[in-house]
Design an enzyme around this catalytic site. Sequence first.
Site, short mmCIF file in Angstrom:
data_model
loop_
_atom_site.label_atom_id
_atom_site.label_comp_id
_atom_site.label_asym_id
_atom_site.label_seq_id
_atom_site.Cartn_x
_atom_site.Cartn_y
_atom_site.Cartn_z
N SER A 4 85.90 31.62 80.06
CA SER A 4 86.61 32.85 79.81
C SER A 4 86.82 33.03 78.16
CB SER A 4 88.11 32.81 80.44
OG SER A 4 87.89 32.78 82.04
N CYS A 5 86.46 32.04 77.56
CA CYS A 5 86.63 31.95 76.06
C CYS A 5 85.57 33.11 75.68
CB CYS A 5 86.36 30.51 75.47
SG CYS A 5 87.78 29.51 75.52
N LEU A 6 85.74 33.48 74.27
CA LEU A 6 84.77 34.38 74.04
C LEU A 6 84.31 33.88 72.40
CD1 LEU A 6 83.97 37.53 74.47
CD2 LEU A 6 85.77 38.15 72.68
#
Lengths: 171, 411
Positions: free
Chosen positions: A37-39
Amino acid sequence: MKTYGTEPGIPEPVQVGISELVVTEGDDTLKSYGLGSCLAVALYDPDSDIGGLAHVMLPDGDASDNSDVKPGKYADTAIRALLRRMVERGASYTSVEAKIAGGSDMFEFESFGDGVGKRNIDAARKELEKLGVPLVAEDVGGKHGRTVEFTPDTGKLIVRTANEDHGVSEL
Amino acid sequence: MKLDVNALGTFYRMAREGAGLAAGRLSKMTGVETQVGVTKLNFMRGKEIRADFEDGTEKVGIRVEVTGGLDGHSVIVFDRESALQVVEMLLADSAGDEFDEMSRSAATELGQVMNSGFIDGWADVLETVIDVSTPEFIEAKTVDPFFGDLEEAPDDQDLALLFQSHIEAVGTEISFSHYLFPRRESMAQLLEELRSSDGIEYDKLEGFDRMAEQGATEVAKTATTLTGIETNVEIRRLNFVSLEAIPQQIADDPLVGVAFEFDGTPSGYLLFLFDEDSAHEIVDAMVPMEVDHDGDGFGEMGTSAIKELGNIMASGFLDGWANVLDTTIDHSPPEFIHDIGAAVIDPVVIQLGEDQEFAFVFDTQVVADGQAFDCDIYAIPDEADLERALNDLDVDRIEETPTTAEFGEVE
């Protein structure tokens, strides 16, 4: 933290860990492993070959106390810090372009609301728009992890998916 | 003695700052680029420190006593091989296979410089002065010569707060660990100064540990019942870490996992992670017929087998907790995940990161002898909930709760 074996002749990519950001230029490669879910936010100036990569964890740094210490942790402050450091290095603000990848939502937990990945994507898009930096490509969302590699001189963001498709795409 | 997250956070910052300074000094002395790995605050029993430390390799340590702003002992521990390599770099000469007077004094000096690095980092954060004694050089395979005679190091059954950092020299095999054992009175005083909320009684950490023990034992038992694979709890640790450090600990390999959110006092997230080989082994053990492998996936049957195992293990684990805390904890249906490295855990870290900077991580490893069944369990409770749960915990009850699950007689 991880170290990686060196292959002779091939320069080792610089690893950008969670909440970190790195600015560089030319054919240096920046890499972030295992984004869920990190970008990953990549900014670059095609004229000066200066660029950077941030591995963002949370959307809103302006609402947090420690965003001045860890600007790379938040989408908004990471984008501003990347841009500032690039301009300090000689990039021209008006030619900077952005690419983003990541922000998956693999779990459907009640506590996650609309999705933790989506919140990061929305925050990055909003900040880029606010700063007038065009978002030229993206590979975001879905339910799978990604590993990204970014090289400022080509402006290419290579995205590998790690799920059962083993896909590679080039942004 | 009471502690709270603010105080532990300062401790954590101190350890990380110290690791950074120590790594910098190692680089300066050897000319090799270094990087700081994960820094942890562990709550461990003597027997777990022993199990963790004694991996069969010979070790070299440089130990100092610290006094002043913080009292205790600080120890740098190298694998013997790493120590010899570093000494070779320092002396620009082959050190041979044994430590002679020269190489011993070079290693001691290096250890002293690095211990001082750590200590300067803590002194900076605490804004105080910490004095360092003359270093001792220790060479041994077992833990006793390193920590055995320290008053502040825990006995087998005692729980102690331990600071651990890991530093690596880039492009080499050299790495070392750092241990700090603070003296109880000195720590109590610091905790009191740093605490910004009511906090929890230090003695309730017993409850933490008992929770972890019960949960882990239940998991191993469940896994054995369901798969027929004889499993046992290999490592059990309670870490206090910054949230970002959690994904960093996970190797960049494909993993198969089952994730849950749980709700109650405490609420939080629970993940069971297997390497691909272990996951295949589990499917083979649980599904009687040949499973269709779609590529390197697990197919519908395999996926549901792993989810079912995860589901029952989660119930066992959380029942173990609820038993100690005298409460009920519900969990969500299992979410299956097959993905790479950190991607399997970062959504949870992100969600918790909205409200907290640090987390208590119950890190447990269940393994099987001779068969692939390596399961890493991460239980990460919501910080505020956990504090509440522990405050409600009756310390006397900790003593009454059995330490291990009961097993039937095995003939």
